[in-house]
Scaffold this motif. Structure first.
Motif, PDB file in Angstrom:
ATOM      1  N   ILE A   1       0.841  -1.206   0.000  1.00  0.00           N
ATOM      2  CA  ILE A   1       0.000   0.000   0.000  1.00  0.00           C
ATOM      3  C   ILE A   1       0.872   1.250   0.000  1.00  0.00           C
ATOM      4  O   ILE A   1       0.656   2.171  -0.785  1.00  0.00           O
ATOM      5  CB  ILE A   1      -0.955  -0.003   1.214  1.00  0.00           C
ATOM      6  N   LEU A   2       1.883   1.282   0.884  1.00  0.00           N
ATOM      7  CA  LEU A   2       2.771   2.444   0.952  1.00  0.00           C
ATOM      8  C   LEU A   2       3.553   2.626  -0.347  1.00  0.00           C
ATOM      9  O   LEU A   2       3.756   3.751  -0.807  1.00  0.00           O
ATOM     10  CB  LEU A   2       3.743   2.313   2.130  1.00  0.00           C
ATOM     11  N   ASP A   3       3.971   1.538  -0.934  1.00  0.00           N
ATOM     12  CA  ASP A   3       4.765   1.618  -2.157  1.00  0.00           C
ATOM     13  C   ASP A   3       3.943   2.172  -3.317  1.00  0.00           C
ATOM     14  O   ASP A   3       4.489   2.762  -4.242  1.00  0.00           O
ATOM     15  CB  ASP A   3       5.343   0.245  -2.521  1.00  0.00           C
ATOM     16  N   ASN A   4       2.643   1.998  -3.268  1.00  0.00           N
ATOM     17  CA  ASN A   4       1.787   2.444  -4.359  1.00  0.00           C
ATOM     18  C   ASN A   4       1.083   3.769  -4.086  1.00  0.00           C
ATOM     19  O   ASN A   4       0.203   4.169  -4.849  1.00  0.00           O
ATOM     20  CB  ASN A   4       0.766   1.344  -4.694  1.00  0.00           C
ATOM     21  N   ARG A   5       1.473   4.465  -3.041  1.00  0.00           N
ATOM     22  CA  ARG A   5       0.947   5.807  -2.764  1.00  0.00           C
ATOM     23  C   ARG A   5       1.627   6.819  -3.671  1.00  0.00           C
ATOM     24  O   ARG A   5       2.735   6.599  -4.138  1.00  0.00           O
ATOM     25  CB  ARG A   5       1.202   6.199  -1.301  1.00  0.00           C
ATOM     26  N   ASP A   6       0.955   7.950  -3.901  1.00  0.00           N
ATOM     27  CA  ASP A   6       1.530   9.012  -4.734  1.00  0.00           C
ATOM     28  C   ASP A   6       2.529   9.872  -3.967  1.00  0.00           C
ATOM     29  O   ASP A   6       3.357  10.534  -4.579  1.00  0.00           O
ATOM     30  CB  ASP A   6       0.429   9.912  -5.301  1.00  0.00           C
ATOM     31  N   GLU A   7       2.425   9.901  -2.651  1.00  0.00           N
ATOM     32  CA  GLU A   7       3.337  10.715  -1.844  1.00  0.00           C
ATOM     33  C   GLU A   7       4.673  10.002  -1.667  1.00  0.00           C
ATOM     34  O   GLU A   7       4.702   8.800  -1.453  1.00  0.00           O
ATOM     35  CB  GLU A   7       2.770  10.989  -0.442  1.00  0.00           C
ATOM     36  N   PRO A   8       5.768  10.767  -1.709  1.00  0.00           N
ATOM     37  CA  PRO A   8       7.070  10.151  -1.423  1.00  0.00           C
ATOM     38  C   PRO A   8       7.133   9.731   0.048  1.00  0.00           C
ATOM     39  O   PRO A   8       6.843  10.535   0.938  1.00  0.00           O
ATOM     40  CB  PRO A   8       8.076  11.276  -1.692  1.00  0.00           C
ATOM     41  N   ILE A   9       7.471   8.486   0.296  1.00  0.00           N
ATOM     42  CA  ILE A   9       7.565   7.964   1.660  1.00  0.00           C
ATOM     43  C   ILE A   9       8.881   7.218   1.790  1.00  0.00           C
ATOM     44  O   ILE A   9       9.282   6.492   0.894  1.00  0.00           O
ATOM     45  CB  ILE A   9       6.391   7.008   1.974  1.00  0.00           C
ATOM     46  N   PHE A  10       9.534   7.412   2.934  1.00  0.00           N
ATOM     47  CA  PHE A  10      10.759   6.661   3.199  1.00  0.00           C
ATOM     48  C   PHE A  10      10.781   6.203   4.648  1.00  0.00           C
ATOM     49  O   PHE A  10      10.064   6.732   5.490  1.00  0.00           O
ATOM     50  CB  PHE A  10      12.012   7.492   2.884  1.00  0.00           C
ATOM     51  N   GLU A  11      11.615   5.226   4.926  1.00  0.00           N
ATOM     52  CA  GLU A  11      11.823   4.739   6.282  1.00  0.00           C
ATOM     53  C   GLU A  11      13.305   4.849   6.589  1.00  0.00           C
ATOM     54  O   GLU A  11      14.143   4.509   5.764  1.00  0.00           O
ATOM     55  CB  GLU A  11      11.368   3.284   6.414  1.00  0.00           C
ATOM     56  N   ALA A  12      13.605   5.354   7.782  1.00  0.00           N
ATOM     57  CA  ALA A  12      15.003   5.523   8.193  1.00  0.00           C
ATOM     58  C   ALA A  12      15.194   4.918   9.578  1.00  0.00           C
ATOM     59  O   ALA A  12      14.252   4.847  10.370  1.00  0.00           O
ATOM     60  CB  ALA A  12      15.370   7.005   8.226  1.00  0.00           C
ATOM     61  N   ASP A  13      16.411   4.499   9.837  1.00  0.00           N
ATOM     62  CA  ASP A  13      16.717   4.003  11.177  1.00  0.00           C
ATOM     63  C   ASP A  13      17.050   5.185  12.087  1.00  0.00           C
ATOM     64  O   ASP A  13      16.968   6.348  11.674  1.00  0.00           O
ATOM     65  CB  ASP A  13      17.846   2.968  11.142  1.00  0.00           C
ATOM     66  N   LYS A  14      17.433   4.910  13.332  1.00  0.00           N
ATOM     67  CA  LYS A  14      17.700   5.981  14.282  1.00  0.00           C
ATOM     68  C   LYS A  14      18.821   6.912  13.839  1.00  0.00           C
ATOM     69  O   LYS A  14      18.846   8.071  14.204  1.00  0.00           O
ATOM     70  CB  LYS A  14      18.043   5.405  15.661  1.00  0.00           C
ATOM     71  N   GLU A  15      19.747   6.382  13.078  1.00  0.00           N
ATOM     72  CA  GLU A  15      20.860   7.216  12.598  1.00  0.00           C
ATOM     73  C   GLU A  15      20.453   8.067  11.393  1.00  0.00           C
ATOM     74  O   GLU A  15      21.252   8.849  10.897  1.00  0.00           O
ATOM     75  CB  GLU A  15      22.073   6.348  12.234  1.00  0.00           C
ATOM     76  N   GLY A  16      19.240   7.875  10.912  1.00  0.00           N
ATOM     77  CA  GLY A  16      18.780   8.627   9.757  1.00  0.00           C
ATOM     78  C   GLY A  16      19.113   7.961   8.442  1.00  0.00           C
ATOM     79  O   GLY A  16      18.893   8.532   7.385  1.00  0.00           O
ATOM     80  N   LYS A  17      19.625   6.745   8.486  1.00  0.00           N
ATOM     81  CA  LYS A  17      19.960   6.030   7.255  1.00  0.00           C
ATOM     82  C   LYS A  17      18.695   5.433   6.656  1.00  0.00           C
ATOM     83  O   LYS A  17      17.932   4.752   7.331  1.00  0.00           O
ATOM     84  CB  LYS A  17      20.984   4.936   7.532  1.00  0.00           C
TER      85      LYS A  17
END
Length: 170
Positions: A75-91
């Motif tokens: 579902i997230l992959d097919n959204r129009d909005e840019p979405i990302f996930e990062a770890d605590k270090e921001g990677k």
């Protein structure tokens, strides 16, 4: 006379104490027998049966969680909005396709600190400081700033929510 009575009294006390210990020993032997019985399956009510039941339930829940996470990712992959996930270090550990299209980047380019590299120069220092503060305080991150790639710049509203495992999705 007196010595014999004292000796008989001692023997009686020792016998009473011994009987008391024998009763405790009998109780312990019964307890051990009950514990041994609980370690063998008896069709549903033994301790072993309960533990096996819990193990099966955990396995079912783990499998269901994998299915749910897979569906959420789709579902997230097919959204129009840019979405990302990062770890605590921001990677960056994951992005959706819209993120890659919007910023014309490849997954390889965005991995690690790729999202920070896309922050417009005028916002970068403050955004990174606020990100690091949110991480240090174990709180969500929310900020509006410009991101750019080449000549394209986009105003974005970034909301990164801390997940149970300490990573951030936003």
């Amino acid at each position: 006379g007196t010595a014999t009575i004292t000796c008989i009294g001692f023997i009686l006390k020792a016998h009473a104490a011994g009987s008391k210990h024998l009763r405790r020993l009998d109780v312990l032997i019964d307890d051990v027998g009950c514990i041994k019985a609980e370690m063998h399956s008896n069709g549903g009510s033994s301790l072993r049966d309960v533990v096996v039941g819990i193990q099966k339930e955990v396995e079912r829940n783990t499998n269901l969680t994998k299915i749910i996470v897979g569906r959420q990712r789709w579902i997230l992959d097919n959204r129009d909005e840019p979405i990302f996930e990062a770890d605590k270090e921001g990677k960056v550990v994951w992005t959706n396709q819209s993120y890659l299209r919007t910023f014309t980047v490849t997954p390889r380019e965005v991995l690690n600190n790729g999202w920070k590299n896309l922050i417009h120069q005028s916002d970068r220092e403050n955004v990174i400081l606020e990100w690091e503060s949110a991480i240090a305080d174990n709180r969500d991150f929310e900020r509006e700033f410009k991101m750019y790639r080449g000549e394209n710049s986009t105003n974005i509203s970034c909301v990164a929510t801390m997940t149970e495992d300490g990573s951030y999705i936003g």
